[in-house]
Design an enzyme around this catalytic site. Structure first.
Site, PDB file in Angstrom:
ATOM      1  N   ASP A   1     -12.965 -17.335 -16.505  1.00 41.34           N
ATOM      2  CA  ASP A   1     -11.561 -17.470 -16.110  1.00 41.34           C
ATOM      3  C   ASP A   1     -10.667 -16.915 -17.221  1.00 41.34           C
ATOM      4  O   ASP A   1     -10.938 -17.111 -18.410  1.00 41.34           O
ATOM      5  CB  ASP A   1     -11.239 -18.952 -15.874  1.00 41.34           C
ATOM      6  CG  ASP A   1      -9.782 -19.179 -15.528  1.00 41.34           C
ATOM      7  OD1 ASP A   1      -9.401 -18.876 -14.389  1.00 41.34           O
ATOM      8  OD2 ASP A   1      -9.028 -19.655 -16.402  1.00 41.34           O
TER       9      ASP A   1
ATOM     10  N   ASN B   1       1.201 -12.358 -15.554  1.00 41.20           N
ATOM     11  CA  ASN B   1       1.861 -11.834 -14.351  1.00 41.20           C
ATOM     12  C   ASN B   1       3.370 -12.057 -14.394  1.00 41.20           C
ATOM     13  O   ASN B   1       4.155 -11.153 -14.087  1.00 41.20           O
ATOM     14  CB  ASN B   1       1.285 -12.507 -13.102  1.00 41.20           C
ATOM     15  CG  ASN B   1       0.027 -11.820 -12.598  1.00 41.20           C
ATOM     16  OD1 ASN B   1      -0.210 -10.652 -12.873  1.00 41.20           O
ATOM     17  ND2 ASN B   1      -0.787 -12.554 -11.866  1.00 41.20           N
TER      18      ASN B   1
ATOM     19  N   HIS C   1       2.929  -7.952 -12.131  1.00 39.94           N
ATOM     20  CA  HIS C   1       1.651  -8.070 -11.424  1.00 39.94           C
ATOM     21  C   HIS C   1       0.804  -6.814 -11.629  1.00 39.94           C
ATOM     22  O   HIS C   1      -0.429  -6.891 -11.617  1.00 39.94           O
ATOM     23  CB  HIS C   1       1.895  -8.310  -9.935  1.00 39.94           C
ATOM     24  CG  HIS C   1       2.364  -9.706  -9.636  1.00 39.94           C
ATOM     25  ND1 HIS C   1       1.498 -10.764  -9.512  1.00 39.94           N
ATOM     26  CD2 HIS C   1       3.609 -10.217  -9.466  1.00 39.94           C
ATOM     27  CE1 HIS C   1       2.181 -11.874  -9.259  1.00 39.94           C
ATOM     28  NE2 HIS C   1       3.468 -11.569  -9.229  1.00 39.94           N
TER      29      HIS C   1
ATOM     30  N   ASP D   1      -2.990  -6.721 -12.850  1.00 40.73           N
ATOM     31  CA  ASP D   1      -4.073  -5.969 -12.209  1.00 40.73           C
ATOM     32  C   ASP D   1      -4.835  -5.132 -13.231  1.00 40.73           C
ATOM     33  O   ASP D   1      -6.069  -5.020 -13.171  1.00 40.73           O
ATOM     34  CB  ASP D   1      -3.514  -5.057 -11.117  1.00 40.73           C
ATOM     35  CG  ASP D   1      -3.086  -5.828  -9.878  1.00 40.73           C
ATOM     36  OD1 ASP D   1      -3.418  -7.028  -9.779  1.00 40.73           O
ATOM     37  OD2 ASP D   1      -2.418  -5.227  -9.009  1.00 40.73           O
TER      38      ASP D   1
ATOM     39  N   ASP E   1      -8.022 -14.540 -10.853  1.00 41.76           N
ATOM     40  CA  ASP E   1      -8.477 -14.158 -12.194  1.00 41.76           C
ATOM     41  C   ASP E   1      -9.825 -14.790 -12.524  1.00 41.76           C
ATOM     42  O   ASP E   1     -10.187 -14.905 -13.696  1.00 41.76           O
ATOM     43  CB  ASP E   1      -7.437 -14.581 -13.237  1.00 41.76           C
ATOM     44  CG  ASP E   1      -7.223 -16.090 -13.255  1.00 41.76           C
ATOM     45  OD1 ASP E   1      -7.275 -16.705 -12.178  1.00 41.76           O
ATOM     46  OD2 ASP E   1      -7.007 -16.653 -14.346  1.00 41.76           O
TER      47      ASP E   1
END
Length: 214
Positions: free
Chosen positions: A98, A106, A111, A115, A141
């Protein structure tokens, strides 16, 4: 029958017809002009359907953003891996990975930046794992790494390697990106993927909590 099954059937039938016609032509030399024209149509169609099949197969196995395996593929594959590990009397390790504070990345940057972090993370996890391991994006994630044929000492070594794998350098990113990693052992703890992931997730959050308190 699903899309991949239908495409597979079509490719098989077209290829079979084409091979049969070629055989008749070579052995009996009775294939007329119309049949020859049919061959000219069938073979390109078989090629096109084959390409379509490859695309559908990739969609069924790979995460669209990162290119690593997707959740559905691992869920379908895992029972086979369990049976193989039982047959070889080897352990099967399930890692849960994680990204810490991913929402902050983000919200603070964008965002699109998030990515890019996920794509770089996928690449680094793939390089850190061996060619026999399976790296998958589980959602958001969160990533899962399936490691066949190792022991708990190997698990601890890989856990440290995975935990230190992420060193992402983005111009707009002013902070390091950290990972939390937990794992569970099959069949010692369970042979069920869901239960193994719950145990790995619990250990991952324990590690995350201890890191925040250091």
């Amino acid at each position: 029958m699903n899309k991949i099954g239908r495409v597979t059937a079509v490719v098989f039938v077209i290829s079979l017809v084409a091979i049969l016609l070629i055989y008749i032509k070579l052995v009996y030399d009775v294939v007329d002009k119309a049949v020859a024209m049919s061959l000219a149509v069938f073979l390109p169609l078989a090629y096109l359907y084959g390409k379509r099949f490859d695309a559908l197969l990739r969609l069924s196995q790979r995460d669209d953003l990162t290119g690593v395996y997707n959740r559905g593929f691992i869920q379908r594959l895992f029972p086979k891996l369990v049976r193989r590990s039982q047959r070889l009397r080897k352990k099967l390790l399930v890692f849960y990975v994680d990204v810490d504070n991913f929402k902050v990345i983000n919200d603070t940057y964008s965002h699109e930046t998030g990515d890019r972090v996920l794509c770089q993370l996928s690449s680094l996890l793939t390089k850190t794992a061996s060619k026999y391991d399976y790296v998958a994006r589980w959602g958001g994630d969160e990533f899962v790494v399936i490691v066949p044929h190792t022991d708990e000492e190997g698990a601890r070594v890989l856990q440290r390697r995975l935990g230190s794998a992420l060193s992402i350098s983005l111009n707009e990113l002013k902070t390091h990106v950290h990972l939390s990693v937990g794992y569970a052992v099959c069949p010692d703890e369970s042979a069920d993927l869901g239960e193994l992931l719950r145990r790995a997730d619990k250990r991952m959050y324990k590690q995350k909590f201890s890191q925040h308190n250091d």
